[in-house]
Design a protein around this motif. Structure first.
Motif, PDB file in Angstrom:
ATOM      1  N   MET A   1       1.001  -1.328   0.133  1.00  0.00           N
ATOM      2  CA  MET A   1      -0.368   0.465   0.270  1.00  0.00           C
ATOM      3  C   MET A   1       1.121   1.165   0.173  1.00  0.00           C
ATOM      4  O   MET A   1       2.174   1.461   0.671  1.00  0.00           O
ATOM      5  N   PHE A   2       0.036   1.807  -1.177  1.00  0.00           N
ATOM      6  CA  PHE A   2       1.416   3.418  -0.134  1.00  0.00           C
ATOM      7  C   PHE A   2       0.605   4.139   0.404  1.00  0.00           C
ATOM      8  O   PHE A   2      -0.332   3.935   0.814  1.00  0.00           O
ATOM      9  N   LEU A   3       1.791   5.156   0.690  1.00  0.00           N
ATOM     10  CA  LEU A   3       1.709   6.040   1.785  1.00  0.00           C
ATOM     11  C   LEU A   3       0.658   7.277   0.973  1.00  0.00           C
ATOM     12  O   LEU A   3       0.861   7.109   0.696  1.00  0.00           O
ATOM     13  N   PRO A   4      -0.158   7.742   2.398  1.00  0.00           N
ATOM     14  CA  PRO A   4      -1.242   8.576   1.791  1.00  0.00           C
ATOM     15  C   PRO A   4      -0.956  10.165   0.905  1.00  0.00           C
ATOM     16  O   PRO A   4      -0.144  10.093   1.073  1.00  0.00           O
ATOM     17  N   ILE A   5      -1.558  10.304   0.155  1.00  0.00           N
ATOM     18  CA  ILE A   5      -1.221  10.968  -0.879  1.00  0.00           C
ATOM     19  C   ILE A   5      -2.639  12.242  -0.844  1.00  0.00           C
ATOM     20  O   ILE A   5      -2.385  13.564  -1.337  1.00  0.00           O
ATOM     21  N   ASP A   6      -3.637  11.501  -0.061  1.00  0.00           N
ATOM     22  CA  ASP A   6      -4.654  12.928   0.570  1.00  0.00           C
ATOM     23  C   ASP A   6      -6.396  12.714   1.638  1.00  0.00           C
ATOM     24  O   ASP A   6      -5.631  11.348   1.832  1.00  0.00           O
ATOM     25  N   LYS A   7      -6.421  12.978   2.113  1.00  0.00           N
ATOM     26  CA  LYS A   7      -7.439  13.201   2.295  1.00  0.00           C
ATOM     27  C   LYS A   7      -7.875  12.118   2.219  1.00  0.00           C
ATOM     28  O   LYS A   7      -8.360  11.390   4.025  1.00  0.00           O
ATOM     29  N   LYS A   8      -8.546  11.909   1.568  1.00  0.00           N
ATOM     30  CA  LYS A   8      -8.984  10.440   0.965  1.00  0.00           C
ATOM     31  C   LYS A   8      -8.659   8.944   1.782  1.00  0.00           C
ATOM     32  O   LYS A   8      -9.311   8.323   2.481  1.00  0.00           O
ATOM     33  N   ASP A   9      -6.698   9.329   1.636  1.00  0.00           N
ATOM     34  CA  ASP A   9      -5.949   8.119   1.994  1.00  0.00           C
ATOM     35  C   ASP A   9      -6.417   8.601   3.683  1.00  0.00           C
ATOM     36  O   ASP A   9      -6.670   6.689   4.265  1.00  0.00           O
ATOM     37  N   LEU A  10      -6.179   9.959   4.028  1.00  0.00           N
ATOM     38  CA  LEU A  10      -6.287   9.245   5.523  1.00  0.00           C
ATOM     39  C   LEU A  10      -7.513   8.654   6.256  1.00  0.00           C
ATOM     40  O   LEU A  10      -7.746   8.317   6.821  1.00  0.00           O
ATOM     41  N   GLU A  11      -8.445   8.977   5.494  1.00  0.00           N
ATOM     42  CA  GLU A  11      -9.367   8.458   5.735  1.00  0.00           C
ATOM     43  C   GLU A  11      -9.926   6.834   5.560  1.00  0.00           C
ATOM     44  O   GLU A  11     -10.607   6.107   6.946  1.00  0.00           O
ATOM     45  N   LYS A  12      -9.249   6.241   5.049  1.00  0.00           N
ATOM     46  CA  LYS A  12      -9.345   4.894   4.723  1.00  0.00           C
ATOM     47  C   LYS A  12      -8.511   4.251   5.624  1.00  0.00           C
ATOM     48  O   LYS A  12      -8.754   3.185   6.551  1.00  0.00           O
ATOM     49  N   ARG A  13      -7.326   4.733   6.434  1.00  0.00           N
ATOM     50  CA  ARG A  13      -6.970   4.370   7.281  1.00  0.00           C
ATOM     51  C   ARG A  13      -7.026   4.981   8.793  1.00  0.00           C
ATOM     52  O   ARG A  13      -6.875   4.419  10.047  1.00  0.00           O
ATOM     53  N   ASN A  14      -8.660   5.229   8.969  1.00  0.00           N
ATOM     54  CA  ASN A  14      -8.669   5.924  10.123  1.00  0.00           C
ATOM     55  C   ASN A  14      -8.445   6.741  11.396  1.00  0.00           C
ATOM     56  O   ASN A  14      -7.676   7.145  12.030  1.00  0.00           O
ATOM     57  N   ILE A  15      -7.413   7.843  10.146  1.00  0.00           N
ATOM     58  CA  ILE A  15      -6.292   9.149  10.499  1.00  0.00           C
ATOM     59  C   ILE A  15      -7.203  10.406  10.472  1.00  0.00           C
ATOM     60  O   ILE A  15      -7.238  10.583   9.203  1.00  0.00           O
ATOM     61  N   ASP A  16      -7.201  10.620  12.111  1.00  0.00           N
ATOM     62  CA  ASP A  16      -7.827  11.649  11.774  1.00  0.00           C
ATOM     63  C   ASP A  16      -7.301  12.941  11.696  1.00  0.00           C
ATOM     64  O   ASP A  16      -7.164  14.255  11.154  1.00  0.00           O
ATOM     65  N   GLN A  17      -5.602  13.061  12.132  1.00  0.00           N
ATOM     66  CA  GLN A  17      -4.831  13.855  12.212  1.00  0.00           C
ATOM     67  C   GLN A  17      -3.326  13.283  11.976  1.00  0.00           C
ATOM     68  O   GLN A  17      -3.196  12.051  12.455  1.00  0.00           O
TER      69      GLN A  17
END
Length: 594
Positions: A1-17
């Motif tokens: 899996m690639f590292l997050p590059i947008d807000k959607k990627d953070l949401e998929k990983r349940n990362i708020d901040q």
């Protein structure tokens, strides 16, 4: 899996901040040859959340808010290459393609990217720490001559208005910084971490530091600039370096801590064992040219004790060579055979210098390298521990993996080091038989011993000895293969007579280089110091430097003396040097008068 590059990627990983936002001037390629990917993966392994802000729009700060406010810091770099080198040729003309951008598109990163990105990140979130690093920041960590402005510039830490600078290969220092910030320590108190540069107005906490000439002194005096360079150059070893301090008057002081300790073999193996995708992120629909050579290449080491005068590796990675284990490289090669695009060819097994697999001697790994002499120049040190056995065993193991047809060596071979090996003939024979694709690229850089002296390269005699051995061993294995030498024009110390000597040599061997690299003064190299000051910084003796457009053009033209477009320049050069007897010998007469 690639590292997050947008807000959607953070949401998929349940990362708020996200903990860190990594800003880079390159397209996002998740590969161990890309510093941003390495730092991101290392932080991820230690439990920190990261997001990649690749080639952000830099006209405003809006793109820097893409992930929201990072919890700990922005980590900012220009990418794998200095943004000014990426944008401009040595003649300061704008390049047409950026190999680190999809489709080669230019202008996806700004000039002086680290400074611009830092300013925009600070605009986005004024209270988030700004930490800069990578090659652009590393080589500008203290005052430095800037070729593009043709003046001495301040530490980039001040110009970027950043809070901290990580220099060199920063896997260790970035984790120390992350842990300190995570524990609640304010970034202004992070003045104790190796491999960092910080600013301060209070020197009371600095132990055993060395005071450099002040910025005002190096800005106004070339002699003081040379003195400062020598102190900096002699403090790049993690075992013996001391903190060095530069006075910026009302702006306070910039302090460079000693370098981080080199990675052990296990630590380097661990870096390359991180879960890289080894691909550009799928958002890119066009090819990223930079991935082509390295995607199926294996990095075997980092650091270099060759100490070529024009190379910044010593200043960035250090002289202590850190090598990977054979098992780690075999594992990587085996994984390559499963890649859908793999055709059976490993393009390279090497590093800054392919045939360096460990430090120059046992002492260097315990007490550091000698600050008062070089390992290979002007003669190889008697304490060098030369052994190519492990490198050869690694090459054999990789080429015997099922699915691999050929393993090439395309990174530089230090032939003076190789020739000192008691088994040099057998090594060259094996290279000829298994690891050359018709041509072996070698970088003698010049043929005049006067020019080579300033380059820190081995003599013409040593180069010719290697060429002879290469030709002999090719005959033994029944192959017709050739050396393709790389040459440089207009290096500081190289005179018109030296350039003519090289032209005569090229005529003798009946070889005209397709490409000639004109010397490019990049920050923090010995050659650039000589270029700017026109003196040897260790002796203060004057050195001839070709600086005018015509001087540089004549030296360059002499390396391609038989080309029609070079007739007038070669003619003028021979006349200026008082070598008119060579005009008919070097210049094809069919071009005369055209």
């Amino acid at each position: 899996m690639f590292l997050p590059i947008d807000k959607k990627d953070l949401e998929k990983r349940n990362i708020d901040q996200v903990d860190f936002v990594l800003v880079t001037g390159d397209a996002y390629v998740d590969h161990s040859s890309f510093g941003t990917a390495v730092v991101g993966r290392v932080l991820e392994r230690y439990g920190y959340t990261v997001a990649i802000l690749a080639q952000p729009k830099y006209k405003s700060c809006e793109d820097f808010k893409r992930f929201g406010k990072p919890r700990l810091a922005f980590l900012i770099g220009s990418g794998n290459i200095d943004s000014m080198v990426n944008h401009y040729s040595v003649s300061k003309k704008r390049r047409k393609k950026d190999v680190y951008t999809a489709g080669g598109e230019m202008d996806k990163r700004p000039d002086r990217a680290v400074i611009v990105y830092s300013q925009k990140a600070k605009e986005a979130y004024k209270d988030v720490p700004i930490i800069i690093g990578g090659i652009e920041a590393s080589l500008r960590r203290l005052s430095h001559y800037d070729y593009w402005d043709n003046k001495v510039r301040k530490s980039i830490l001040l110009d970027a208005k950043a809070d901290l600078l990580l220099y060199g290969m920063s896997e260790k220092s970035v984790i120390e910084v992350a842990e300190a910030l995570d524990s609640g320590i304010d970034i202004k108190y992070l003045c104790f971490i190796k491999g960092t540069v910080f600013k301060t107005k209070d020197l009371s906490a600095i132990y055993d530091g060395i005071m450099l000439p002040s910025f005002e002194e190096v800005f106004t005096s070339k002699t003081m600039y040379a003195k400062s360079f020598v102190i900096q150059n002699d403090n790049t070893d993690p075992f013996i370096a001391k903190p060095i301090i530069e006075d910026y008057g009302t702006q306070g002081y910039v302090v460079q801590n000693p370098p981080s300790l080199p990675l052990t073999t296990q630590e380097l193996d661990d870096i390359h064992d991180l879960p890289f995708m080894n691909l550009p992120h799928p958002i890119y629909k066009e090819e990223i040219a930079a991935i082509k050579e390295i995607q199926f290449s294996i990095t075997s080491n980092r650091g270099c004790f060759g100490s070529c005068s024009f190379c910044a590796i010593t200043f960035h990675q250090g002289r202590i060579v850190q090598g990977r284990s054979r098992n780690s490289m075999v594992k990587e090669a085996t994984n390559m055979t499963m890649h859908q695009d793999f055709k059976g060819y490993i393009h390279d097994v090497g590093g800054p210098t392919a045939n360096f697999t460990n430090g120059p001697c046992h002492k260097s790994n315990i007490k550091g390298t000698c600050s008062y002499k070089k390992c290979l120049f002007p003669q190889p040190c008697k304490n060098l521990e030369i052994n190519h056995a492990e490198y050869i065993k690694t090459l054999r193991a990789i080429r015997n993996i099922q699915g691999i047809k050929k393993v090439f060596i395309r990174s530089g071979i230090r032939y003076d080091y190789l020739l000192k090996d008691k088994n040099s003939k057998e090594i060259v024979k094996e290279i000829c038989e298994h690891h050359v694709s018709g041509q072996l690229r070698i970088a003698p850089e010049h043929i005049s011993d006067n020019a080579l002296k300033y380059m820190g390269k081995p003599s013409k005699e040593i180069y010719e000895k290697f060429v002879m051995m290469f030709e002999t061993q090719n005959k033994e294995v029944g192959k017709e293969q050739y050396i393709v030498p790389y040459f440089m024009s207009s290096h500081p110390g190289c005179t018109l007579d030296d350039a003519i000597e090289l032209a005569l040599y090229l005529k003798k061997i009946n070889y005209i280089p397709q490409q000639v690299q004109d010397f490019y003064p990049t920050p923090s190299t010995l050659s650039t110091c000589i270029y700017y000051t026109e003196m040897d910084p260790y002796t203060f003796k004057p050195v001839y430097v070709a600086k005018t457009v015509e001087e540089k053009a004549m030296q360059r033209a002499l390396l391609q003396y038989n080309k029609k477009q070079n007739y007038n320049l070669v003619y003028k050069a021979l006349k200026k040097a008082g070598r008119t007897e060579l005009i008919e010998f070097l210049i094809p007469q069919k071009y005369k008068g055209r």
